[in-house]
Write an enzyme that holds these catalytic residues in place. Structure first.
Site, short mmCIF file in Angstrom:
data_model
loop_
_atom_site.label_atom_id
_atom_site.label_comp_id
_atom_site.label_asym_id
_atom_site.label_seq_id
_atom_site.Cartn_x
_atom_site.Cartn_y
_atom_site.Cartn_z
CB SER A 178 -0.97 -0.04 1.18
OG SER A 178 -1.95 0.97 1.08
CG ASP A 219 -5.68 -1.49 -4.78
OD1 ASP A 219 -4.79 -2.21 -4.31
OD2 ASP A 219 -6.15 -0.50 -4.17
CG HIS A 275 -5.19 -2.33 -0.61
ND1 HIS A 275 -4.62 -1.67 -1.67
CD2 HIS A 275 -4.71 -1.72 0.51
CE1 HIS A 275 -3.84 -0.70 -1.22
NE2 HIS A 275 -3.88 -0.72 0.10
#
Length: 402
Positions: free
Chosen positions: A177, A274, A342
């Site tokens: 991330s 995502d 994610h």
């Protein structure tokens, strides 16, 4: 999974020629280490606390190999949000857990992490709010904030170099991330710290954030990052070749623009759908005030045809942004699947397991888990550039709803 079902799955894998040994995961807890000398270079978390990392020593053949994993956790791009963040684990080591579970790519179990289990594995704690890239301060006579992500990065590296990182034979810089974005921003710099004969490569997991218009045709992420770059003094730490090529240098925080300037071998692990970007960049709350996308966000099966078309357009834009990398980078790797997920490298079920995500319709010998794809790329066992077909063909997906 019952014992009978487990046996049936193992038999099926053997019959298909896809036998793997998947061990039961036992939690590996690793203690936090504060960087005591960080203040010497002005490296502080948002609230002024010392930065930190978690290090599990390598052993055996991996004793001189290093894997560094940037922690993720979003960003703060204005004083109000940064002040709030400074009072949480995202802005202060005072509020962080002192022990962290190492799983997935950080596991020390060969059956769960076959290529990196015996390496030195380090988790860099995230407490600056700008993907370890800022270098400024804020003080209004009452409140003080340290925007020192770049210094935190440098302080941790300087702390690790005499502990063995400076003699590394192999190294992988990774992140998830906001930490995946950090991998793009610091990849070449990382290589500069290590021996010239070391094999150094980088991996971004869910860090390929697109410069994409939202459903109301606004550049929500572009404006967000512009404020972030300005507030935290990030521009000076972006790639100079990139910033000199753009009228708006802050755009170089987007991986699609800076990727071409990264010379170190790179692997991009990302979902084409995502969920963070789906929920915050493509359909942010500001673009959907009446909640027309609420059901679609909770469950892709509830998406209307026009919403699916929008999602497919987002996927196409991601693949377009990656086209040059796919076609021209001989040392690059990719695993772009069609899961609504994610981050897929830090949890065991998505990294390496019986039902881990795989690319659809591959021949059995190329039907890889993410761990196998990354390992094959790192060790040059084969070219790994995999792109799954469009939703709904993704198989073995996990964590559809964040």
């Amino acid at each position: 999974m019952s014992a009978n079902v487990f046996v049936m799955v193992m038999v099926a894998l053997v019959m298909c020629g896809q036998w793997q040994v998947y061990a039961k995961e036992e939690k590996l807890l690793v203690k936090m280490s504060l960087v005591r000398n960080a203040s010497a270079i002005g490296a502080y978390c948002l609230d002024g606390s010392l930065p930190a990392y978690h290090w599990h020593r390598g052993f055996g053949a991996g004793a001189r190999n290093w894997l560094l994993q940037f922690e993720g956790g979003g960003w703060c791009n204005d004083i109000q949000s940064c002040l709030a963040r400074a009072k949480t684990r995202r802005g202060s080591t005072r509020f962080m857990s002192k022990w962290e579970v190492f799983s997935g790519i950080l596991s020390n179990n060969a059956s769960l992490n076959p290529d990196f289990y015996n390496w030195n594995r380090v988790k860099l704690r995230y407490c600056d709010g700008a993907s370890f890239a800022g270098d400024s301060m804020f003080f209004n006579g009452k409140s003080l904030l340290y925007f020192r992500g770049q210094k935190i990065w440098e302080a941790i590296i300087l702390d690790l170099l005499p502990k063995g990182l400076g003699q590394a034979r192999k190294a992988l810089l990774s992140g998830c991330s906001a930490g995946g974005l950090s991998s793009f921003l610091h990849c070449d710099n990382f290589k500069n710290y290590l021996p010239t004969n070391a094999s150094v490569k980088c991996l971004s997991d869910a860090g390929f954030f697109l410069d994409e218009r939202d459903i109301s045709l606004n550049h929500s992420m572009r404006f967000f990052y512009k404020d972030l770059v300005s507030l935290q003094g990030v521009e000076n730490n972006l790639d100079k070749n990139c910033t000199s090529s753009f009228y708006f240098p802050e755009l170089c925080i987007f991986p699609q623009y800076t990727l071409r300037y990264i010379s170190t071998p790179f692997f991009i692990l990302n979902s084409a759908y995502d969920v963070f970007q789906f929920h915050h960049a493509l359909v942010p709350p500001s673009a959907d005030p009446r909640g027309h996308w609420s059901r679609c966000k909770q469950n892709p099966a509830e998406c209307r045809p026009n919403q699916i078309d929008t999602l497919q357009g987002f996927r196409q834009d991601m693949l377009l942004a990656l086209r040059s990398f796919y076609n021209l980078s001989r040392r690059g790797g990719m695993f772009i699947n069609s899961c609504f997920a994610h981050c897929q490298s830090e949890t065991q079920d998505t990294w390496f397991g019986i039902d881990s995500p795989r690319i659809h319709n591959k021949l059995p010998r190329f039907d890889q888990t993410i761990a196998e794809a990354v390992g094959d790329w790192y060790f040059s066992r084969r070219v790994t550039k995999e792109i799954d077909c469009a939703y709904p063909c993704g198989t073995n997906c996990h964590n559809l709803i964040p």
